[in-house]
Write a protein that holds these residues in place. Structure first.
Motif, PDB file in Angstrom:
ATOM      1  N   VAL A  94       1.408  -4.339  -3.541  1.00 44.03           N
ATOM      2  CA  VAL A  94       2.610  -4.858  -3.084  1.00 44.03           C
ATOM      3  C   VAL A  94       2.202  -5.136  -1.304  1.00 44.03           C
ATOM      4  N   ARG A  95       3.016  -5.759  -0.370  1.00 47.15           N
ATOM      5  CA  ARG A  95       2.162  -6.922   0.520  1.00 47.15           C
ATOM      6  C   ARG A  95       2.444  -5.084   1.854  1.00 47.15           C
ATOM      7  N   ASP A  96       3.865  -4.657   1.088  1.00 49.42           N
ATOM      8  CA  ASP A  96       4.264  -3.237   2.270  1.00 49.42           C
ATOM      9  C   ASP A  96       3.948  -2.072   1.155  1.00 49.42           C
ATOM     10  N   VAL A  97       3.095  -1.440   1.542  1.00 53.34           N
ATOM     11  CA  VAL A  97       3.913  -0.249   0.989  1.00 53.34           C
ATOM     12  C   VAL A  97       4.461   1.310   1.139  1.00 53.34           C
ATOM     13  N   GLY A  98       4.872   0.419   2.224  1.00 54.99           N
ATOM     14  CA  GLY A  98       6.027   1.542   2.782  1.00 54.99           C
ATOM     15  C   GLY A  98       7.224   1.294   1.852  1.00 54.99           C
ATOM     16  N   GLN A  99       7.264  -0.056   1.197  1.00 54.41           N
ATOM     17  CA  GLN A  99       8.555  -0.109   0.743  1.00 54.41           C
ATOM     18  C   GLN A  99       8.573   0.697  -0.853  1.00 54.41           C
ATOM     19  N   ALA A 100       7.381   1.416  -1.280  1.00 52.79           N
ATOM     20  CA  ALA A 100       7.446   1.043  -2.405  1.00 52.79           C
ATOM     21  C   ALA A 100       6.734   2.662  -2.491  1.00 52.79           C
ATOM     22  N   GLN A 101       7.113   3.658  -1.439  1.00 57.64           N
ATOM     23  CA  GLN A 101       6.002   5.298  -1.192  1.00 57.64           C
ATOM     24  C   GLN A 101       7.230   5.969  -2.575  1.00 57.64           C
ATOM     25  N   ASP A 102       9.039   5.442  -2.697  1.00 61.71           N
ATOM     26  CA  ASP A 102       9.276   6.455  -4.060  1.00 61.71           C
ATOM     27  C   ASP A 102       8.301   6.649  -5.120  1.00 61.71           C
TER      28      ASP A 102
ATOM     29  N   ALA B  28       3.651   7.452 -15.796  1.00 65.25           N
ATOM     30  CA  ALA B  28       3.313   6.824 -14.090  1.00 65.25           C
ATOM     31  C   ALA B  28       1.653   6.676 -14.086  1.00 65.25           C
ATOM     32  N   GLU B  29       0.946   7.713 -14.358  1.00 71.04           N
ATOM     33  CA  GLU B  29      -0.733   6.924 -14.060  1.00 71.04           C
ATOM     34  C   GLU B  29      -0.809   5.978 -14.733  1.00 71.04           C
ATOM     35  N   GLN B  30      -0.585   5.526 -15.905  1.00 76.07           N
ATOM     36  CA  GLN B  30      -1.037   4.159 -16.437  1.00 76.07           C
ATOM     37  C   GLN B  30      -0.742   2.977 -15.356  1.00 76.07           C
TER      38      GLN B  30
ATOM     39  N   GLU C 106       5.233   5.743  -5.203  1.00 80.20           N
ATOM     40  CA  GLU C 106       4.643   6.910  -5.501  1.00 80.20           C
ATOM     41  C   GLU C 106       4.179   8.318  -5.780  1.00 80.20           C
ATOM     42  N   GLU C 107       5.670   8.363  -4.804  1.00 82.59           N
ATOM     43  CA  GLU C 107       5.762   9.858  -5.189  1.00 82.59           C
ATOM     44  C   GLU C 107       5.871  10.409  -6.302  1.00 82.59           C
ATOM     45  N   ARG C 108       6.301   9.398  -7.140  1.00 78.41           N
ATOM     46  CA  ARG C 108       6.562   9.247  -8.871  1.00 78.41           C
ATOM     47  C   ARG C 108       5.353   9.525  -9.633  1.00 78.41           C
ATOM     48  N   GLY C 109       4.633   8.886  -8.677  1.00 79.27           N
ATOM     49  CA  GLY C 109       2.095   8.976  -9.983  1.00 79.27           C
ATOM     50  C   GLY C 109       1.923   8.007  -9.726  1.00 79.27           C
ATOM     51  N   VAL C 110       3.277   6.625  -9.325  1.00 80.40           N
ATOM     52  CA  VAL C 110       2.225   5.008  -9.692  1.00 80.40           C
ATOM     53  C   VAL C 110       1.348   5.562  -8.700  1.00 80.40           C
ATOM     54  N   ARG C 111       0.548   4.784  -9.237  1.00 80.43           N
ATOM     55  CA  ARG C 111      -0.451   3.925  -8.362  1.00 80.43           C
ATOM     56  C   ARG C 111      -0.415   2.364  -7.048  1.00 80.43           C
ATOM     57  N   VAL C 112       0.146   3.283  -5.782  1.00 83.49           N
ATOM     58  CA  VAL C 112       0.612   1.341  -4.878  1.00 83.49           C
ATOM     59  C   VAL C 112      -0.432   1.479  -3.529  1.00 83.49           C
ATOM     60  N   ARG C 113      -0.814   0.137  -4.342  1.00 80.23           N
ATOM     61  CA  ARG C 113      -2.135  -0.362  -3.370  1.00 80.23           C
ATOM     62  C   ARG C 113      -1.391  -1.693  -2.738  1.00 80.23           C
TER      63      ARG C 113
END
Length: 285
Positions: free
Chosen positions: A32-40, A25-27, A42-49
């Motif tokens: 995304v325009r709405d980081v809140g929709q991608a919170q799941d 996941a760290e790779q 981020e919780e799995r280790g993906v970098r969300v910006r």
């Protein structure tokens, strides 16, 4: 790091899910325009910006450390959409990414009757002019679009459309899997082969297929282009959407979406999902 834009949409999210099966996941990073929709994610280790194609500075932050960037088309047509894609390409280059992949279309053409195809062709030109390594993913027509065209025909028994031609309807899930394979191993430069399902079918065939699936007659009613425009207008469709919908049928009867290829099946290691199976899962029965 592989950066995926549009990761809150069907295709982008599907690509991320496929990548998570293959690499740590760290790779993986998402823009995304709405980081809140991608919170799941981020919780799995993906970098969300946060990243917006209209804001170069936000993209520069979202693309930081990118080895590859997957640009999922914004769907915004005309000069505004092209300008946003130019910003995304320029920023990917500035970030030091080694390759850009773009979700183009099998019908990409500067002379297409279907406006999104002109948009894709212009973006492919921008990629070529950038001097970067790039791959234009010539995706088949999204099968989800057909569900919208079928509309209430399941209820009324009439599939009302103008004259058309065959289209190789292809699922987001298959294209997401293929995109992951290309990101993690396939080094195509320039346009890919057509990434399509194994058959192309016209609306007469769609009506027959839907009839069989729902167990009652669905008839294809053919209107002239003028009558179809009036039909859409009466339903309250805006002019821009009417032009796009009519353009789809004009391009399909020109044969723009009829060509199939084995490339998708080869990439995913199995036959693509059939249109019949997709409609069984997607239509209200």
């Amino acid at each position: 790091m592989i950066i995926v834009t549009g990761a809150n949409g069907n295709l982008g999210r599907g690509v991320v899910e496929q990548l998570l099966k293959r690499i740590p996941a760290e790779q993986i990073g998402v823009s995304v325009r709405d980081v809140g929709q991608a919170q799941d994610l981020e919780e799995r280790g993906v970098r969300v910006r946060h990243g917006d194609f209209a804001e170069a500075e936000s993209l520069l932050n979202a693309f930081e450390g990118a080895s590859q960037v997957l640009l999922v088309s914004t769907g915004i047509l005309g000069d505004a959409g092209i300008s946003q894609h130019q910003t995304a390409i320029d920023t990917a280059k500035k970030s030091g990414a080694g390759r850009v992949l773009y979700t183009s279309h099998m019908g990409s053409s500067s002379t297409s009757y279907f406006p999104p195809m002109v948009h894709h062709a212009a973006t492919e030109d921008l990629l070529e002019q950038s001097g970067m390594r790039h791959t234009s993913l010539r995706n088949g027509f999204y099968a989800s679009s057909l569900v919208r065209l079928i509309g209430d025909a399941v209820t009324t028994g009439e599939l009302i459309v103008p004259e058309d031609g065959p289209i190789a309807w292809t699922t987001h899930s298959d294209l997401a899997q293929a995109t992951e394979v290309i990101l993690t191993g396939k080094n195509w430069d320039g346009p890919s082969p057509n990434l399509t399902a194994s058959e192309a079918i016209d609306m007469e065939g769609v009506a027959a297929m839907v009839s069989d699936i729902v167990g009652r007659p669905i008839y294809r009613k053919v209107l002239t282009d003028e009558a179809y425009r009036a039909y859409l207008t009466a339903q309250g469709f805006p002019e821009a959407r009417i032009a796009i919908t009519l353009g789809l049928f004009l391009a399909s009867r020109n044969g723009d979406f009829a060509q199939t290829s084995d490339a998708l099946a080869d990439l995913i290691g199995r036959p693509p999902v059939t249109l019949r199976d997709f409609l069984k899962e997607s239509l209200p029965l």
